[in-house]
Design an enzyme around this catalytic site. Structure first.
Site, short mmCIF file in Angstrom:
data_model
loop_
_atom_site.label_atom_id
_atom_site.label_comp_id
_atom_site.label_asym_id
_atom_site.label_seq_id
_atom_site.Cartn_x
_atom_site.Cartn_y
_atom_site.Cartn_z
N HIS A 77 0.84 -1.20 0.00
CA HIS A 77 0.00 0.00 0.00
C HIS A 77 0.87 1.25 0.00
O HIS A 77 0.67 2.17 -0.81
CB HIS A 77 -0.90 -0.02 1.24
N GLU A 78 1.87 1.28 0.88
CA GLU A 78 2.73 2.46 0.98
C GLU A 78 3.67 2.58 -0.22
O GLU A 78 3.90 3.68 -0.73
CB GLU A 78 3.52 2.43 2.29
N HIS A 91 1.99 4.22 -3.18
CA HIS A 91 1.94 5.68 -3.11
C HIS A 91 3.24 6.29 -3.62
O HIS A 91 3.24 7.21 -4.44
CB HIS A 91 1.72 6.14 -1.66
#
Length: 219
Positions: A24-25, A28
């Site tokens: 998820h990170e 980004h």
């Protein structure tokens, strides 16, 4: 729940939780890098090495407490990947894509986990020793990724959905919403304690995760 049950649940959830949070990170940072902001790459955060992303509270303590308490859903987070929106080519527009990358990655991981589950449940009986734990891990991955996807899409800064809303809304409305960011996590905690998320997000997670799991299972 005794120690054996806790250890079994940890062994099932640990890898899916870690993968979901880390990817998820990284998503980004990767999208931000492609759109002109190399901050995450410069700080060594575009890596799958979990040590670079683990937050002692969000990645370890919170999921562990929820396991011990026997929560039907787990939640957690990693250290946020740094993004300097001023470096993006079109900050207001590109902010949407950077924010959307995290929840989109979790949705993709949930779908991939369902496809893997479909393969696992059709493994021969002689492989049952491996199929059963793998099936449980796939189901855990589907549930946790849908929790992260849906939770992060709530239109409240600093959640991803809040940043998406700031990018989509007209200037005055976007500015008013962005002013909530310093208080966003306080609002999130308050809503959590009041049971708002359980009442709103719980059914959405159950429905979406249940759909993917039922799609994969032969019965």
């Amino acid at each position: 729940m005794d120690i054996a049950d806790i250890m079994q649940k940890i062994s099932i959830w640990a890898l899916p939780v870690l993968l979901a949070i880390v990817l998820h990170e990284v998503a980004h940072g990767w999208v931000a890098d492609k759109l002109g902001d190399n901050t995450a790459r410069f700080m060594g955060r575009l890596t799958l090495n979990p040590i670079k992303h683990i937050d002692p509270i969000g990645t370890i303590a919170i999921p562990l407490v929820l396991v011990v308490l026997g929560s039907p859903f787990l939640f957690g987070y990693a250290k946020p990947v740094p993004v300097d929106f001023r470096k993006l080519g079109n900050p207001k527009r590109d902010m949407i894509w950077v924010a959307l990358a995290g929840p989109a990655t979790n949705l993709v991981l949930a779908v991939v986990s369902a496809l893997v589950l479909m393969v696992v449940v059709n493994m021969p009986a002689s492989m049952m020793w491996a199929a059963e734990p793998l099936a449980l891990m796939c189901q855990a991955s589907i549930i946790f990724n849908m929790v992260l996807c849906i939770f992060n899409l709530l239109p409240l800064p600093p959640l991803d959905g809040g940043r998406i809303a700031v990018g989509v809304l007209p200037g005055p409305m976007a500015w008013q919403l962005s002013r909530l960011e310093p208080y966003g996590m306080i609002i999130v905690i308050a809503l959590l304690m009041l049971g708002f998320f359980q009442a709103v997000i719980g059914p959405m997670v159950s429905a979406s995760a249940g759909f993917l799991i039922n799609m994969a299972l032969p019965y």
